[in-house]
Design a protein around this motif. Structure first.
Motif, PDB file in Angstrom:
ATOM      1  N   LEU A  18       0.835  -1.214   0.000  1.00  0.00           N
ATOM      2  CA  LEU A  18       0.000   0.000   0.000  1.00  0.00           C
ATOM      3  C   LEU A  18       0.861   1.252   0.000  1.00  0.00           C
ATOM      4  CD1 LEU A  18      -2.763  -0.926   2.620  1.00  0.00           C
ATOM      5  CD2 LEU A  18      -3.020  -0.830   0.135  1.00  0.00           C
ATOM      6  N   LYS A  19       0.413   2.254  -0.725  1.00  0.00           N
ATOM      7  CA  LYS A  19       1.038   3.570  -0.712  1.00  0.00           C
ATOM      8  C   LYS A  19       0.105   4.546   0.004  1.00  0.00           C
ATOM      9  CE  LYS A  19       3.368   2.762  -5.127  1.00  0.00           C
ATOM     10  NZ  LYS A  19       3.516   3.227  -6.528  1.00  0.00           N
ATOM     11  N   PRO A  20       0.644   5.641   0.554  1.00  0.00           N
ATOM     12  CA  PRO A  20      -0.223   6.607   1.245  1.00  0.00           C
ATOM     13  C   PRO A  20      -1.401   7.059   0.399  1.00  0.00           C
ATOM     14  CG  PRO A  20       2.072   7.116   1.661  1.00  0.00           C
ATOM     15  CD  PRO A  20       2.067   6.011   0.646  1.00  0.00           C
ATOM     16  N   GLU A  21      -1.164   7.318  -0.881  1.00  0.00           N
ATOM     17  CA  GLU A  21      -2.258   7.784  -1.736  1.00  0.00           C
ATOM     18  C   GLU A  21      -3.331   6.727  -1.942  1.00  0.00           C
ATOM     19  OE1 GLU A  21       1.356   7.040  -4.560  1.00  0.00           O
ATOM     20  OE2 GLU A  21       0.979   7.774  -2.516  1.00  0.00           O
ATOM     21  N   ASP A  22      -2.964   5.445  -1.755  1.00  0.00           N
ATOM     22  CA  ASP A  22      -3.958   4.373  -1.901  1.00  0.00           C
ATOM     23  C   ASP A  22      -5.024   4.434  -0.814  1.00  0.00           C
ATOM     24  OD1 ASP A  22      -2.558   3.348  -4.083  1.00  0.00           O
ATOM     25  OD2 ASP A  22      -1.386   1.968  -2.846  1.00  0.00           O
ATOM     26  N   VAL A  68     -10.407  -5.425  16.616  1.00  0.00           N
ATOM     27  CA  VAL A  68      -9.115  -4.870  16.214  1.00  0.00           C
ATOM     28  C   VAL A  68      -8.650  -5.506  14.910  1.00  0.00           C
ATOM     29  CG1 VAL A  68      -6.663  -4.761  16.808  1.00  0.00           C
ATOM     30  CG2 VAL A  68      -8.396  -4.183  18.517  1.00  0.00           C
ATOM     31  N   LEU A  69      -8.806  -6.811  14.788  1.00  0.00           N
ATOM     32  CA  LEU A  69      -8.418  -7.481  13.549  1.00  0.00           C
ATOM     33  C   LEU A  69      -9.211  -6.949  12.365  1.00  0.00           C
ATOM     34  CD1 LEU A  69      -7.940 -11.260  14.481  1.00  0.00           C
ATOM     35  CD2 LEU A  69      -6.186  -9.588  13.894  1.00  0.00           C
ATOM     36  N   GLU A  70     -10.507  -6.714  12.571  1.00  0.00           N
ATOM     37  CA  GLU A  70     -11.333  -6.173  11.495  1.00  0.00           C
ATOM     38  C   GLU A  70     -10.872  -4.780  11.099  1.00  0.00           C
ATOM     39  OE1 GLU A  70     -15.317  -6.332  12.927  1.00  0.00           O
ATOM     40  OE2 GLU A  70     -15.423  -8.525  12.885  1.00  0.00           O
ATOM     41  N   ALA A  71     -10.507  -3.968  12.089  1.00  0.00           N
ATOM     42  CA  ALA A  71     -10.037  -2.608  11.801  1.00  0.00           C
ATOM     43  C   ALA A  71      -8.724  -2.641  11.020  1.00  0.00           C
ATOM     44  CB  ALA A  71      -9.857  -1.829  13.101  1.00  0.00           C
ATOM     45  N   ILE A  72      -7.829  -3.528  11.408  1.00  0.00           N
ATOM     46  CA  ILE A  72      -6.551  -3.647  10.704  1.00  0.00           C
ATOM     47  C   ILE A  72      -6.770  -4.187   9.296  1.00  0.00           C
ATOM     48  CG2 ILE A  72      -4.368  -4.915  10.680  1.00  0.00           C
ATOM     49  CD1 ILE A  72      -4.371  -4.663  13.744  1.00  0.00           C
ATOM     50  N   LEU A  78      -7.738  -5.705   2.928  1.00  0.00           N
ATOM     51  CA  LEU A  78      -7.655  -7.150   2.719  1.00  0.00           C
ATOM     52  C   LEU A  78      -8.919  -7.684   2.064  1.00  0.00           C
ATOM     53  CD1 LEU A  78      -6.038  -8.464   6.035  1.00  0.00           C
ATOM     54  CD2 LEU A  78      -4.926  -7.614   3.962  1.00  0.00           C
ATOM     55  N   SER A  79      -8.751  -8.705   1.259  1.00  0.00           N
ATOM     56  CA  SER A  79      -9.894  -9.419   0.689  1.00  0.00           C
ATOM     57  C   SER A  79     -10.503 -10.326   1.754  1.00  0.00           C
ATOM     58  CB  SER A  79      -9.443 -10.260  -0.504  1.00  0.00           C
ATOM     59  OG  SER A  79      -8.593 -11.309  -0.063  1.00  0.00           O
ATOM     60  N   ASP A  80     -11.650 -10.898   1.462  1.00  0.00           N
ATOM     61  CA  ASP A  80     -12.292 -11.808   2.414  1.00  0.00           C
ATOM     62  C   ASP A  80     -11.388 -13.000   2.720  1.00  0.00           C
ATOM     63  OD1 ASP A  80     -14.514 -10.183   2.496  1.00  0.00           O
ATOM     64  OD2 ASP A  80     -15.705 -11.397   1.109  1.00  0.00           O
ATOM     65  N   THR A  81     -10.725 -13.523   1.702  1.00  0.00           N
ATOM     66  CA  THR A  81      -9.824 -14.655   1.913  1.00  0.00           C
ATOM     67  C   THR A  81      -8.636 -14.249   2.774  1.00  0.00           C
ATOM     68  OG1 THR A  81     -10.459 -15.580  -0.222  1.00  0.00           O
ATOM     69  CG2 THR A  81      -8.427 -16.420   0.770  1.00  0.00           C
ATOM     70  N   GLU A  82      -8.098 -13.057   2.544  1.00  0.00           N
ATOM     71  CA  GLU A  82      -6.971 -12.577   3.345  1.00  0.00           C
ATOM     72  C   GLU A  82      -7.386 -12.324   4.795  1.00  0.00           C
ATOM     73  OE1 GLU A  82      -4.214 -10.218   0.056  1.00  0.00           O
ATOM     74  OE2 GLU A  82      -6.031  -9.254   0.826  1.00  0.00           O
ATOM     75  N   ILE A  83      -8.624 -11.851   4.991  1.00  0.00           N
ATOM     76  CA  ILE A  83      -9.124 -11.636   6.350  1.00  0.00           C
ATOM     77  C   ILE A  83      -9.196 -12.970   7.101  1.00  0.00           C
ATOM     78  CG2 ILE A  83     -11.139 -10.946   7.718  1.00  0.00           C
ATOM     79  CD1 ILE A  83     -11.709  -8.833   5.561  1.00  0.00           C
ATOM     80  N   TRP A 215       6.237 -18.098  -2.706  1.00  0.00           N
ATOM     81  CA  TRP A 215       5.924 -18.324  -1.291  1.00  0.00           C
ATOM     82  C   TRP A 215       6.244 -17.079  -0.468  1.00  0.00           C
ATOM     83  CZ3 TRP A 215       3.023 -21.830   0.965  1.00  0.00           C
ATOM     84  CH2 TRP A 215       3.101 -22.001   2.352  1.00  0.00           C
ATOM     85  N   ALA A 216       7.325 -16.396  -0.815  1.00  0.00           N
ATOM     86  CA  ALA A 216       7.739 -15.203  -0.074  1.00  0.00           C
ATOM     87  C   ALA A 216       6.787 -14.035  -0.282  1.00  0.00           C
ATOM     88  CB  ALA A 216       9.154 -14.799  -0.495  1.00  0.00           C
ATOM     89  N   ALA A 217       5.943 -14.094  -1.318  1.00  0.00           N
ATOM     90  CA  ALA A 217       4.999 -12.999  -1.589  1.00  0.00           C
ATOM     91  C   ALA A 217       3.798 -13.007  -0.645  1.00  0.00           C
ATOM     92  CB  ALA A 217       4.523 -13.073  -3.037  1.00  0.00           C
ATOM     93  N   HIS A 218       3.553 -14.128   0.038  1.00  0.00           N
ATOM     94  CA  HIS A 218       2.474 -14.243   1.034  1.00  0.00           C
ATOM     95  C   HIS A 218       1.084 -13.975   0.447  1.00  0.00           C
ATOM     96  CE1 HIS A 218       4.697 -14.811   4.856  1.00  0.00           C
ATOM     97  NE2 HIS A 218       5.673 -14.240   4.175  1.00  0.00           N
ATOM     98  N   THR A 219       0.876 -14.306  -0.816  1.00  0.00           N
ATOM     99  CA  THR A 219      -0.463 -14.180  -1.382  1.00  0.00           C
ATOM    100  C   THR A 219      -1.298 -15.385  -0.968  1.00  0.00           C
ATOM    101  OG1 THR A 219       0.221 -15.273  -3.438  1.00  0.00           O
ATOM    102  CG2 THR A 219       0.332 -12.853  -3.368  1.00  0.00           C
ATOM    103  N   VAL A 220      -2.580 -15.156  -0.720  1.00  0.00           N
ATOM    104  CA  VAL A 220      -3.503 -16.231  -0.360  1.00  0.00           C
ATOM    105  C   VAL A 220      -4.756 -16.112  -1.213  1.00  0.00           C
ATOM    106  CG1 VAL A 220      -2.698 -16.539   2.006  1.00  0.00           C
ATOM    107  CG2 VAL A 220      -4.461 -14.850   1.535  1.00  0.00           C
ATOM    108  N   SER A 221      -5.328 -17.250  -1.568  1.00  0.00           N
ATOM    109  CA  SER A 221      -6.577 -17.239  -2.326  1.00  0.00           C
ATOM    110  C   SER A 221      -7.239 -18.595  -2.214  1.00  0.00           C
ATOM    111  CB  SER A 221      -6.328 -16.898  -3.803  1.00  0.00           C
ATOM    112  OG  SER A 221      -5.661 -17.956  -4.456  1.00  0.00           O
ATOM    113  N   ASP A 222      -8.554 -18.591  -2.407  1.00  0.00           N
ATOM    114  CA  ASP A 222      -9.301 -19.835  -2.525  1.00  0.00           C
ATOM    115  C   ASP A 222      -9.287 -20.272  -3.980  1.00  0.00           C
ATOM    116  OD1 ASP A 222     -10.249 -20.639  -0.001  1.00  0.00           O
ATOM    117  OD2 ASP A 222     -11.717 -19.016  -0.009  1.00  0.00           O
TER     118      ASP A 222
END
Length: 286
Positions: A18-22, A68-72, A78-83, A215-222
């Motif tokens: 993420l960038k500040p402008e995002d 707190v997790l929801e706020a973060i 985050l996408s639903d899968t990432e949450i 693997w190092a990118a930490h992407t997750v998906s269904d």
């Protein structure tokens, strides 16, 4: 796998993208020591103290509230899968679930009867480690004879990353590889104490540079639905749609089916492949 380390690295990787402008923050200064948002910027967006967020990003997810997790998660976009993945990483696993992770998965005989009855539809069942638990004849003719492989090799991730022929079979190999790693990491968040899953990740990390990078990118998906473009060594090009059906009574098992658009060249090619016996398909189909 170390759950604290996984939580820390996942949060860092999501913050870095993420960038500040995002997120509607002003860009202050030209030079930033870290990519993406700073910790204090993320904490401000989530409405928590910098010290609290820092502890969480250091892997200390104990007793963190769902609010707190929801706020973060909202702050990180985050996408639903990432949450769901973040929630798994931040929550300690019950002993019963840890014990269940070590047990081998089995496919019910009734499921094998079902996929065998799917005439003209390649189908297989995957477990939580991307093991192929069962397949029908057309799936074996299309992707390789799973039944002829040693049980330890009947794994989609191992085949895609370690079998050079997979790069010929999957026209969009990079897409397939990214998809598999993203699904595997999602399972790793649910079952960090699964020794077989850890061993698989370790083996692929040692033997495949592409796997290590993804693997190092930490992407997750269904694994959901989409289109796969294949080039089979016997029948040539196919464009097939796939569907993933979660099996609610068989935990962490998915039925994957493939089909061609009716009347399309791929439908005729798939019919032709079905006319061949699986034993006539060369090993290069893997």
């Amino acid at each position: 796998m170390d759950q604290r380390s996984e939580l820390s690295e996942f949060l860092r990787s999501r913050r870095a993208r993420l960038k500040p402008e995002d997120v509607g923050l002003p860009e202050l200064g030209r030079h930033r020591r870290v990519p993406g948002l700073r910790r204090e910027e993320l904490a401000q967006l989530a409405g928590v103290s910098v010290a609290y967020y820092t502890r969480l990003e250091q892997g200390n997810g104990r007793n963190v509230s769902s609010e707190v997790l929801e706020a973060i998660a909202r702050a990180l976009r985050l996408s639903d899968t990432e949450i769901a993945h973040l929630t798994h990483l931040a929550s300690p696993k019950p002993k019963k679930k840890r014990a269940a992770a070590a047990r081998p998965q089995r496919m019910r005989a009734e499921l094998q009867y079902l996929i065998d009855a799917m005439d003209g539809v390649p189908a297989y069942v995957l477990g939580r480690r991307l093991d192929v638990l069962g397949s029908n004849r057309l799936a074996r003719a299309l992707f390789g004879d799973f039944n002829a492989m040693p049980p330890a090799e009947r794994n989609m991730a191992r085949m895609v990353f370690l079998d050079i022929n997979s790069r010929d079979l999957y026209t969009d190999w990079e897409c397939k590889a990214t998809e598999l790693v993203s699904v595997l990491r999602l399972f790793a968040g649910c079952y960090p104490d699964d020794p077989q899953l850890s061993a698989l990740v370790g083996e692929l990390s040692v033997k495949s540079e592409e796997f290590r990078t993804l693997w190092a990118a930490h992407t997750v998906s269904d694994k959901g639905h989409g289109v796969k473009r294949l080039h089979h060594p016997l029948v040539g090009a196919l464009t097939l749609s796939y569907e993933t059906l979660q099996l609610p009574s068989d935990h962490d098992q998915s039925l994957i089916t493939f089909h061609a658009e009716p009347g399309s060249p791929s439908a005729e090619t798939l019919r032709l492949l079905g006319a061949w016996g699986v034993n006539e398909v060369p090993r290069a189909s893997r």
